[in-house]
Design a protein around this motif. Structure first.
Motif, PDB file in Angstrom:
ATOM      1  N   UNK A 187      22.504 -18.039 -23.108  1.00 32.88           N
ATOM      2  CA  UNK A 187      23.398 -18.950 -22.403  1.00 32.88           C
ATOM      3  C   UNK A 187      24.851 -18.542 -22.682  1.00 32.88           C
ATOM      4  N   UNK A 188      25.653 -18.497 -21.616  1.00 29.86           N
ATOM      5  CA  UNK A 188      27.066 -18.159 -21.752  1.00 29.86           C
ATOM      6  C   UNK A 188      27.795 -19.285 -22.482  1.00 29.86           C
ATOM      7  N   UNK A 194      25.307 -20.625 -16.824  1.00 35.39           N
ATOM      8  CA  UNK A 194      24.944 -19.208 -16.681  1.00 35.39           C
ATOM      9  C   UNK A 194      23.951 -18.860 -17.779  1.00 35.39           C
ATOM     10  N   UNK A 195      22.672 -18.687 -17.389  1.00 33.95           N
ATOM     11  CA  UNK A 195      21.609 -18.443 -18.355  1.00 33.95           C
ATOM     12  C   UNK A 195      20.748 -17.275 -17.906  1.00 33.95           C
ATOM     13  N   UNK A 196      20.153 -16.596 -18.875  1.00 35.32           N
ATOM     14  CA  UNK A 196      19.271 -15.459 -18.607  1.00 35.32           C
ATOM     15  C   UNK A 196      18.096 -15.509 -19.577  1.00 35.32           C
ATOM     16  N   UNK A 197      17.071 -14.710 -19.261  1.00 29.68           N
ATOM     17  CA  UNK A 197      15.912 -14.624 -20.137  1.00 29.68           C
ATOM     18  C   UNK A 197      15.527 -13.159 -20.311  1.00 29.68           C
ATOM     19  N   UNK A 212      20.301 -21.831 -30.829  1.00 29.44           N
ATOM     20  CA  UNK A 212      21.150 -22.080 -31.988  1.00 29.44           C
ATOM     21  C   UNK A 212      21.637 -20.800 -32.673  1.00 29.44           C
ATOM     22  N   UNK A 213      21.438 -19.641 -32.028  1.00 30.54           N
ATOM     23  CA  UNK A 213      21.963 -18.372 -32.549  1.00 30.54           C
ATOM     24  C   UNK A 213      23.082 -17.884 -31.632  1.00 30.54           C
ATOM     25  N   UNK A 236      27.687 -15.289 -26.276  1.00 29.58           N
ATOM     26  CA  UNK A 236      26.385 -15.803 -25.860  1.00 29.58           C
ATOM     27  C   UNK A 236      25.700 -16.522 -27.007  1.00 29.58           C
ATOM     28  N   UNK A 237      25.073 -17.631 -26.696  1.00 33.80           N
ATOM     29  CA  UNK A 237      24.170 -18.272 -27.651  1.00 33.80           C
ATOM     30  C   UNK A 237      22.747 -18.040 -27.147  1.00 33.80           C
ATOM     31  N   UNK A 238      21.790 -18.013 -28.072  1.00 34.91           N
ATOM     32  CA  UNK A 238      20.426 -17.725 -27.653  1.00 34.91           C
ATOM     33  C   UNK A 238      19.418 -18.349 -28.605  1.00 34.91           C
ATOM     34  N   UNK A 239      18.177 -18.388 -28.154  1.00 31.46           N
ATOM     35  CA  UNK A 239      17.056 -18.829 -28.965  1.00 31.46           C
ATOM     36  C   UNK A 239      15.851 -17.962 -28.673  1.00 31.46           C
TER      37      UNK A 239
END
Length: 375
Positions: free
Chosen positions: A37-38, A44-47, A124-125, A132-135
């Motif tokens: 996630x931006x 704005x999200x990606x996988x 939470x990373x 960018x944050x990601x999980x």
């Protein structure tokens, strides 16, 4: 091992990517999924996804659909197979309205969404650049022969009329013409039985849907799916291969015929006993109740009634802290103290014709009480 008798405490953005994986030695292979996630624009999200021997860059970062409410997109890709033939897995990432939860679920290609599990993912990373944050989440993917629920036609209990079913099902008022559904656990690992009554007599098919609990909350409903012809004809179906340690909710509805019926309030199912779930004994399995276990006679069904604290005034004998279970289909009850040393029977006038038979069942259950170690 004792099975648990417990009380139930009771517009999407999406993307799907198909990944080829191979389960070694007919066991589970792992698929890793990462949602990005931006930091400056949360919409704005990606996988990204890869099998356990792969890399994050092998499929790239696949964008979720453009920002906005109730938007949905699905992309299907195939990663290089580790060996042939590959097992294709579809992964779906869904996000509720802005600032809502992110859900990840998966299925074997052509299967049901959620059959490999559904989870809430926390982002939470943060990447090194801080943009960018990601999980991350790892999904265990079985070979096609294992881990996918199997549907088997069974016989419906002869006492399950619409009236009896309604007396054990959710008390919420049902839509006119809706069938009544109960779930039954017999203590077998990963198995539940769905039985229903009522609904249109001319239904030519039946559909079901389910949802499960993750992190203490009910996940979104899966899509409606057709039940097999045999299950639909018998109005009874046994599901095996379910993941253990979860609670489930199910609904059924008629499909086809002159007047299809809506679904009513869901039936709760679990791999122990939850409220609104029946269990069926085999005369051997021990069911844990508070600080003790009981053995339910073969073919006898019970429902968890309630847990309570009470004050004794005029009732003798009296239990002030206990649990109650109900006999199916009579609703006769057994109240136990939490240590199992006190037992009170409740067989009312409407059960007089069955009183002796119910009393004999209760005798067997009471004689089977065993205090659990450490209690």
């Amino acid at each position: 091992m004792a099975r648990w008798l417990i009380l139930a405490l009771p517009a999407l953005l999406g993307i799907a990517a198909a990944l080829s994986v191979v389960a070694r030695d007919d066991s589970a292979a792992n698929v890793r999924v990462r949602v990005w996630q931006n930091v400056h624009n949360a919409s704005m999200m990606s996988v990204s996804a890869h099998h356990e021997d792969g890399r994050w860059d092998e499929l790239g970062m696949l964008p979720l659909s453009p920002p906005g409410l109730y938007q949905y997109a699905e992309i299907t890709l195939a990663a290089p197979a580790v060996e042939s033939p590959p097992t294709y897995v579809q992964i779906r990432v869904r996000r509720s309205a802005p600032a809502g939860q992110v859900y990840v679920n998966a299925r074997l290609e052509g299967g049901r969404w959620g059959e490999l599990g559904t989870a809430v993912l926390s982002l939470d990373e943060t990447n090194e650049g801080g943009s960018l944050r990601y999980g991350d989440i790892t999904l265990a993917v079985p070979s096609p022969a294992t881990g996918v629920p199997v549907f088997t036609t069974v016989s419906r209990h002869p006492s399950l009329t619409p009236e009896v079913c309604s007396s054990f099902a959710d008390s919420v008022e049902a839509p006119p013409g809706a069938p009544c559904l109960i779930t039954v656990s017999d203590g077998a690992a990963g198995a539940l039985t769905l039985e229903w009554a009522g609904g249109p007599a001319d239904a030519t098919g039946w559909q079901y849907r389910e949802r499960s609990v993750a992190s203490g909350e009910w996940l979104p409903w899966e899509d409606w799916a057709d039940l097999t012809h045999g299950c639909a004809s018998a109005r009874a179906c046994r599901l095996t291969g379910l993941p253990e340690g979860r609670g489930f909710e199910y609904q059924v509805r008629a499909a086809g015929g002159a007047a299809s019926a809506p679904a009513r309030a869901p039936a709760v199912g679990s791999l122990g006993i939850w409220a609104a779930t029946l269990v069926e004994g085999d005369g051997k399995t021990e069911w844990a109740v508070a600080g003790f276990t009981i053995v339910i006679p073969d073919g006898v069904r019970l429902e968890y009634g309630y847990s309570f604290l009470a004050t004794c005034i005029e009732h003798t004998p009296c239990i002030t802290d206990g649990v109650t279970v109900n006999h199916f289909p009579s609703h006769a009850g057994l109240t136990f103290s939490r240590d199992g040393r006190g037992v009170i029977r409740h067989i009312d006038a409407r059960d007089e014709g069955q009183a002796d038979a119910i009393g004999a069942v209760f005798d067997q259950i009471t004689a089977s009480i065993r205090t659990r170690a450490g209690e």
